[in-house]
Write an enzyme that holds these catalytic residues in place. Sequence first.
Site, PDB file in Angstrom:
ATOM      1  N   GLU A 132      -9.294   1.454 -10.214  1.00 36.47           N
ATOM      2  CA  GLU A 132      -7.932   1.847  -9.841  1.00 36.47           C
ATOM      3  C   GLU A 132      -7.728   1.825  -8.330  1.00 36.47           C
ATOM      4  OE1 GLU A 132      -5.920   1.502 -11.959  1.00 36.47           O
ATOM      5  OE2 GLU A 132      -5.589   3.155 -13.339  1.00 36.47           O
ATOM      6  N   THR A 188       2.247   0.731  -6.849  1.00 38.71           N
ATOM      7  CA  THR A 188       1.747   2.069  -7.185  1.00 38.71           C
ATOM      8  C   THR A 188       1.407   2.853  -5.924  1.00 38.71           C
ATOM      9  OG1 THR A 188       0.917   1.226  -9.277  1.00 38.71           O
ATOM     10  CG2 THR A 188       0.036   3.339  -8.554  1.00 38.71           C
TER      11      THR A 188
HETATM   12  N1  HSE Z   1      -0.888   9.186 -12.103  1.00 36.46           N
HETATM   13  C1  HSE Z   1      -0.679   7.922 -11.463  1.00 36.46           C
HETATM   14  C2  HSE Z   1       0.615   7.963 -10.676  1.00 36.46           C
HETATM   15  C3  HSE Z   1      -0.600   6.838 -12.485  1.00 36.46           C
HETATM   16  O1  HSE Z   1       1.602   8.490 -11.213  1.00 36.46           O
HETATM   17  O2  HSE Z   1       0.643   7.498  -9.542  1.00 36.46           O
HETATM   18  C4  HSE Z   1      -0.399   5.470 -11.896  1.00 36.46           C
HETATM   19  O3  HSE Z   1      -0.326   4.543 -12.947  1.00 36.46           O
END
Ligand code: HSE
Length: 315
Positions: A132, A188
């Site tokens: 990630e 993200t």
């Molecule tokens: N928990 C993470 C976020 C998930 O909300 O940034 C990203 O897919």
Amino acid sequence: MPPTEVTVKAPATSANLGPGFDVFGLALEHPSDQVTITLTSSLGIKIQVFGVAAQTISKIPERNTAGVVADHMIREFSLNTGLNIKIEKGIWPSRGLGSSAASAAAAAFGLNHLFNLKLSKDQLVRLAAKGEVASAGSAHADNVSAAIYGDFIIVKSYNPVEIACVKAPSDMEVCVAFPQMVTPKGKTVKARLVVPKMVQLEKVIYNVGKAAAMVSGFHTGDVDLIGKSMSDAIAEPARAFLIPNYMQVKEKAVNAGACGFTISGAGPAVMAVVNKKKANAAKVAQAMKEGFEAVGLEATAFATKPGSGVCLMEK
Ligand code: HSE
């Protein structure tokens, strides 16, 4: 003879579920990725990507979540091998549906199988979360945990990684929709930057209450309680502006019978919970699609259910 090739299926996942930022995750029955890992005598990792939006996914091992995880495992367990990794994407990348996590989870699970490493699920989560970093800039474990365990997961602890898993109720359905929009590179990472680092105590109290109620809903199989608890005072208000027409899409989903609605992970996908005894998930998904179309965006929407975790594909 030990196996030299394995094909693994890993599910899409939805992270956060409202109040559980970086803590809650849910595996979805559909869609999924299929990853085939083949051992090679020439060292190094080669990656091929096919399927949905394959051209947007890096084949460079250091920039591909499966490649990062595989490289890390080769080093950590002194695996004297090269790898061919073939990724068949079923999960749309950069939508908030755990696309990178699925490939990372598949790599960890597949190598564990090929080398009979006997790793626990929590150890697989720790390894898969390293992937990630390549896509999100942080080793958050909510998506990878759901991809590995299936159903509803709680990241109880990050250091050490400890996960709790609760089976989702059979009456629970999940609707997902996302607009066809160009997501910025590092989507993200950017969506994480807008989440406040300091939070007022009353917002923490609000989220803890909702999160506790959601866990209770999963334990007792109360779909309505799960849906009602999908409310967030911290990340959702900060991120809603990143999703076109968010409030109207939410309103349409609720009017069509959803018992809860939130952003899926970092978005732009949104997700709704439906109690199949009370509402029609196909109608809720259609309403969400129309919510995006109302502002001139094409959208994809579908209804699915909570699903199981990563598994071997039978040959
Ligand atoms: N928990 C993470 C976020 C998930 O909300 O940034 C990203 O897919």
